[in-house]
Design a protein around this motif. Sequence first.
Motif, PDB file in Angstrom:
ATOM      1  N   HIS A 116       2.315  14.567 -13.562  1.00 12.62           N
ATOM      2  CA  HIS A 116       2.145  14.348 -12.129  1.00 12.62           C
ATOM      3  C   HIS A 116       1.463  13.002 -11.944  1.00 12.62           C
ATOM      4  N   MET A 117       2.144  12.092 -11.247  1.00 10.62           N
ATOM      5  CA  MET A 117       1.602  10.757 -11.065  1.00 10.62           C
ATOM      6  C   MET A 117       0.527  10.728  -9.979  1.00 10.62           C
ATOM      7  N   THR A 118      -0.405   9.800 -10.126  1.00 12.84           N
ATOM      8  CA  THR A 118      -1.294   9.494  -9.020  1.00 12.84           C
ATOM      9  C   THR A 118      -0.495   8.648  -8.039  1.00 12.84           C
ATOM     10  N   VAL A 119      -1.019   8.462  -6.838  1.00 18.09           N
ATOM     11  CA  VAL A 119      -0.327   7.648  -5.846  1.00 18.09           C
ATOM     12  C   VAL A 119      -0.150   6.222  -6.352  1.00 18.09           C
ATOM     13  N   ASP A 120      -1.163   5.658  -6.988  1.00 18.81           N
ATOM     14  CA  ASP A 120      -1.068   4.284  -7.508  1.00 18.81           C
ATOM     15  C   ASP A 120      -0.015   4.174  -8.604  1.00 18.81           C
ATOM     16  N   GLU A 121       0.050   5.201  -9.472  1.00 12.17           N
ATOM     17  CA  GLU A 121       1.066   5.199 -10.532  1.00 12.17           C
ATOM     18  C   GLU A 121       2.455   5.263  -9.922  1.00 12.17           C
ATOM     19  N   TYR A 122       2.573   6.052  -8.865  1.00  7.12           N
ATOM     20  CA  TYR A 122       3.878   6.181  -8.229  1.00  7.12           C
ATOM     21  C   TYR A 122       4.300   4.859  -7.585  1.00  7.12           C
ATOM     22  N   LYS A 123       3.343   4.161  -6.983  1.00  2.00           N
ATOM     23  CA  LYS A 123       3.663   2.875  -6.364  1.00  2.00           C
ATOM     24  C   LYS A 123       4.203   1.891  -7.393  1.00  2.00           C
ATOM     25  N   ASP A 124       3.608   1.877  -8.582  1.00  2.00           N
ATOM     26  CA  ASP A 124       4.097   0.991  -9.644  1.00  2.00           C
ATOM     27  C   ASP A 124       5.510   1.366 -10.047  1.00  2.00           C
ATOM     28  N   ALA A 125       5.754   2.680 -10.151  1.00  2.00           N
ATOM     29  CA  ALA A 125       7.093   3.144 -10.524  1.00  2.00           C
ATOM     30  C   ALA A 125       8.106   2.788  -9.447  1.00  2.00           C
TER      31      ALA A 125
ATOM     32  N   LYS B 179       0.803  -1.221   0.000  1.00  2.00           N
ATOM     33  CA  LYS B 179       0.000   0.000   0.000  1.00  2.00           C
ATOM     34  C   LYS B 179       0.840   1.277   0.000  1.00  2.00           C
ATOM     35  N   GLU B 180       1.992   1.229   0.631  1.00  2.00           N
ATOM     36  CA  GLU B 180       2.847   2.406   0.728  1.00  2.00           C
ATOM     37  C   GLU B 180       4.292   2.017   0.443  1.00  2.00           C
ATOM     38  N   LYS B 181       5.141   3.020   0.267  1.00  2.00           N
ATOM     39  CA  LYS B 181       6.567   2.805   0.092  1.00  2.00           C
ATOM     40  C   LYS B 181       7.314   3.423   1.270  1.00  2.00           C
TER      41      LYS B 181
END
Length: 237
Positions: free
Chosen positions: A216-225, A84-86
């Motif tokens: 600007h990424m969404t939070v979900d997009e950032y998690k994938d990255a 869920k988080e990094k």
Amino acid sequence: MAEKNNRLSLTFRVDAGVLGHNNREFIAKNVDRERVSENITYKQENIREKYHELFDKALEEYNSKMRSNRRIKDYYEHMNKSQKEKPFYEIVVQIGDKDNCGIKTANFESAKQMLDEYMREFEKRNPNIKVFNAVMHLDEATPHLHIDFIPICSKKERGLPVRVSLKGALAEQGISSKSKRISEWAAWAEIEKKQLKEILRKRGFLHETKNAHYKHMTVDEYKDARKKIDEINRHVN
């Protein structure tokens, strides 16, 4: 100052978060080795020690209420395994580009000073963004900041009373997603860019919006990255 050199672009974007690169533990091809010593280090704290500082008290409180099989032994390792988080995030902040703020341009020193002013006020504006590593690179084409941080928030319900949450951290600072198209990141970026624009204005510069820009990424997009980024960090380490 020529008009074209008076207009500078602004960059506020998500980046890889490769600490070894930021702290010059290894040197990439685009780095001028002779200028590495000119870089400015604002913070260089061990992330595990930062986690102890931020979460040990909350972790102790949480574990005291849980059965032995539900207790969290190491919150940093727990966040490394989280879906869920990094464990941390990184942004890059840059003023101008190599053509108007590069090492051999008249604006190089101004860009350096403006980024320094921005960095020194960053945590005051963002009390829920806990910076553990921050450096200004002056040994590449254009001065820029790498800011690595742990976003924290207070949680009244289940879980740790203080925990890692980007969305929660920004929400406690009064920042939330305005729509499906405008993420928390984008809303935060606009607020931070206003600060950068004010710094530009005080120095006699104007803001230039370029056609080419970072999404600007969404939070979900950032998690994938971040999954790919974590693989890079493990390889480097």
